[in-house]
Structures are given as structure tokens and as C-alpha cells.
Enzyme design. Structure first.
Site, mmCIF file in Angstrom:
data_model
loop_
_atom_site.group_PDB
_atom_site.id
_atom_site.type_symbol
_atom_site.label_atom_id
_atom_site.label_comp_id
_atom_site.label_asym_id
_atom_site.label_seq_id
_atom_site.Cartn_x
_atom_site.Cartn_y
_atom_site.Cartn_z
ATOM 1 N N ILE A 171 0.827 -1.202 0.000
ATOM 2 C CA ILE A 171 0.000 0.000 0.000
ATOM 3 C C ILE A 171 0.861 1.251 0.000
ATOM 4 C CG2 ILE A 171 -1.647 1.352 1.355
ATOM 5 C CD1 ILE A 171 -2.915 -1.271 2.244
ATOM 6 N N ASP A 192 14.534 3.546 11.118
ATOM 7 C CA ASP A 192 13.637 3.009 12.135
ATOM 8 C C ASP A 192 12.884 4.162 12.790
ATOM 9 O OD1 ASP A 192 12.340 1.779 14.218
ATOM 10 O OD2 ASP A 192 14.123 0.818 15.063
ATOM 11 N N SER A 248 -5.159 3.392 9.259
ATOM 12 C CA SER A 248 -5.691 2.547 10.321
ATOM 13 C C SER A 248 -6.096 1.205 9.726
ATOM 14 C CB SER A 248 -6.877 3.251 10.998
ATOM 15 O OG SER A 248 -7.403 2.466 12.038
ATOM 16 N N SER A 249 -7.149 0.597 10.234
ATOM 17 C CA SER A 249 -7.630 -0.685 9.722
ATOM 18 C C SER A 249 -9.095 -0.858 10.077
ATOM 19 C CB SER A 249 -6.829 -1.840 10.322
ATOM 20 O OG SER A 249 -7.466 -3.083 10.080
ATOM 21 N N TYR A 262 -3.134 -5.679 17.001
ATOM 22 C CA TYR A 262 -3.148 -4.866 15.790
ATOM 23 C C TYR A 262 -4.346 -3.913 15.787
ATOM 24 C CZ TYR A 262 -2.927 -3.731 10.798
ATOM 25 O OH TYR A 262 -2.846 -3.072 9.607
ATOM 26 N N LYS A 320 -4.511 0.343 16.001
ATOM 27 C CA LYS A 320 -5.199 1.166 15.008
ATOM 28 C C LYS A 320 -6.265 2.042 15.670
ATOM 29 C CE LYS A 320 -2.779 -0.193 11.583
ATOM 30 N NZ LYS A 320 -1.802 0.759 10.979
#
Length: 291
Positions: free
Chosen positions: A27, A76, A162-163, A176, A180
Site C-alpha cells: 500500500i 527506524d 488505520s484498519s 493490531y 489502530k
């Protein structure tokens, strides 16, 4: 001439600088292609030596295809040193703002994330610190480093990826999905704190045809597939790729292409989106619908 055919209108980011984390592939790379096509100079930020070639190849591709400057930067973002390296690389390798002669971070996209799946009983403290450090602390530190270089006329754009898992409660995403949810909360906070510099919005992609999805276990893919009958745009069509058709046949629906997610980011970064901030924009085919 309409804006649809006017090349200058399409290159709305000409001369601007975009910093994109996780952009050597998937993405993030699609977002880099979208913004470079509109004239933005790109800092391709990635983490590991294994992505050196992909980042270098993408930088050369963007420069050749769109006449922009693109530079890879292995850093990083969970360390101050890594964030400082991103700034110094952008200062030395990307064109300065034409008005000030200095670096200006016009667009910042937090796309990098560590994907983690596990049932609740399998989550460990080590997992927690690793995932939250990458997905939450990283964006905080890089935004801190970029703040002195943001525009002062509200023209800047920050987009947090985000998700949909944070909204619909996908199984096995304790960590996870939690990270988000945190970045969505930070989006709203930054939208107020940085109002004189930029808009700050987030998007919540659903499953996307990336390495992350392909490497997920079949158990996880089956859990995600439970939502396909409820996702309006998940139907496979004749023009879909063979890979997508095969996936749809096995799991009962198609997922997003990376460029579809990138297109929504591109929309948020456009000048026309200047009156939207603090928002969570649906980017999941209707699995979760913005209210």
C-alpha cells in the site's frame, strides 16, 4: 480545458514533498506512485535491508515516470535517530520549498505497520511492546520530528493508515486492532494541535492484496471472509486479475487492490480536501460505512 485533461491541474502537488512510511512495497508504494504522479517529490521510508532493492527500484521508477525526485531512506521510525535520519535525508536529497529554500513536509503518510494475529490467550507482553512500539510510537516520533517542517498555512496533509479491524472487531486482532484504535484517537488530537499547519485524517482499509494478507494464515483469512457477504464491493468481476479471481473463488469475495487504497489517500491529500480534518474515511468497500 477541463481539470480532467489539463496536465497542470492533475499535478496538484508539483514541488511539494511527501514522506511515506512503509513505502517500499504494498500500500505504501501505491501511495507513493499516486502522489508522485501528481508531482510530489517522495521520501520512500522503509525499515529493513531486505527492502533496499525494492526502495531503490521504486525511486528510479517514480523519477523516470513522473519527473519528480524520489529518494529511498532506510530508517527506524521507533527511534529518534531514525526520525532524524529521515529529516536529514529529505533535506539533503529532495528539492527545497521554492519560497523558503528550506525543507517543507507538505504530506506525511503513516503507512508502515506491524501486522499481528493471535487469539487472546496467545498474546504476550513481548508482542504488545513490539506491535505498539511500531504502530503507535513510530508515528508519534516521526510526527514530532516533522512538526518544525510543516507548512504554516494549513496546506499540509497528514494521513494515518488505520484498519477496518478496529471498527468491526475482527478476530485475532487484539494487538493490531488496538494500535489502530490508538492511531485514530491520535488523528483527532493532532487535527486540533496542528490545525494551523495541516489537516490530519485517517483511513481504515479492509483486506488488501498485499504481502501482509498473503502471508496471513488460512485461519485468519477464513475469519476475514465471514464479512465478505456484508461488504457491498466484494463481488468479483470479469475485469479482476487472475490472482483476485482465485482468491475470490476460495474465500467468497475480493479484497482491495493497493492502488484503490492509494486513491483514497490521494483524495485526502488534494487541495479540495482542505476543509476536512480529524476524520476517519472508509476505505474498505463498505465493510464498515462512514457515518
Amino acid at each position: 480545458m477541463s481539470s480532467n485533461t489539463n496536465p497542470s491541474a492533475q499535478r496538484v502537488h508539483k514541488g511539494k514533498t511527501a514522506l511515506i512510511t512503509g513505502s517500499a512495497r504494498s500500500i505504501g508504494a501505491a501511495i507513493a506512485r499516486n502522489l508522485a504522479a501528481k508531482g510530489a517529490n517522495i521520501c520512500i521510508i522503509y525499515l529493513t535491508e531486505a527492502s533496499d532493492k525494492a526502495a531503490k527500484d521504486l525511486a528510479e521508477e517514480l523519477s523516470a515516470a513522473h519527473g519528480v525526485k524520489a529518494v529511498p531512506c532506510r530508517a527506524d521510525v521507533t527511534t529518534k535517530e531514525g526520525c532524524d535520519l529521515i529529516i536529514s535525508t529529505s533535506q539533503s536529497s529532495l528539492p527545497p520549498n521554492p519560497k523558503t529554500g528550506k525543507l517543507q513536509v507538505d504530506i506525511l503518510v503513516h503507512s508502515a505497520a506491524l501486522f499481528h494475529t493471535a487469539p487472546i490467550e496467545a498474546v504476550t507482553p513481548e508482542d504488545f511492546y513490539k506491535v505498539y512500539t511500531t504502530n503507535v510510537l513510530g508515528p508519534i516520533l516521526l510526527t514530532q520530528a516533522c512538526k518544525p517542517f510543516l507548512p504554516t498555512d494549513r496546506s499540509g496533509r497528514i494521513v494515518n493508515v488505520s484498519s477496518v479491524g478496529s471498527q468491526v472487531g475482527l478476530q485475532y486482532l487484539t494487538l493490531y486492532g488496538g494500535t489502530k484504535g490508538a492511531i485514530e484517537a491520535m488523528t483527532r488530537t493532532w487535527a486540533r494541535e496542528l490545525a494551523e499547519n495541516c489537516t490530519v485524517n485517517s483511513i481504515n482499509p479492509g483486506s488488501t492484496m498485499t504481502d501482509m494478507l498473503q502471508h496471513a494464515s488460512d485461519e485468519v483469512k477464513q475469519a476475514i471472509a465471514l464479512f465478505y457477504p456484508l461488504t457491498p464491493l466484494s463481488g468479483v468481476r470479469e475485469w479482476d486479475s487472475d490472482e483476485m479471481k482465485k482468491f475470490g473463488e476460495k474465500y467468497g469475495g475480493r479484497v482491495a487492490y493497493p492502488e484503490e487504497i492509494a486513491g483514497i489517500v490521494g483524495m485526502i491529500c488534494s487541495p479540495e480536501s482542505s476543509w476536512m480534518t480529524g476524520s476517519l474515511v472508509s476505505a474498505n468497500g463498505g465493510q464498515w460505512m462512514s457515518s
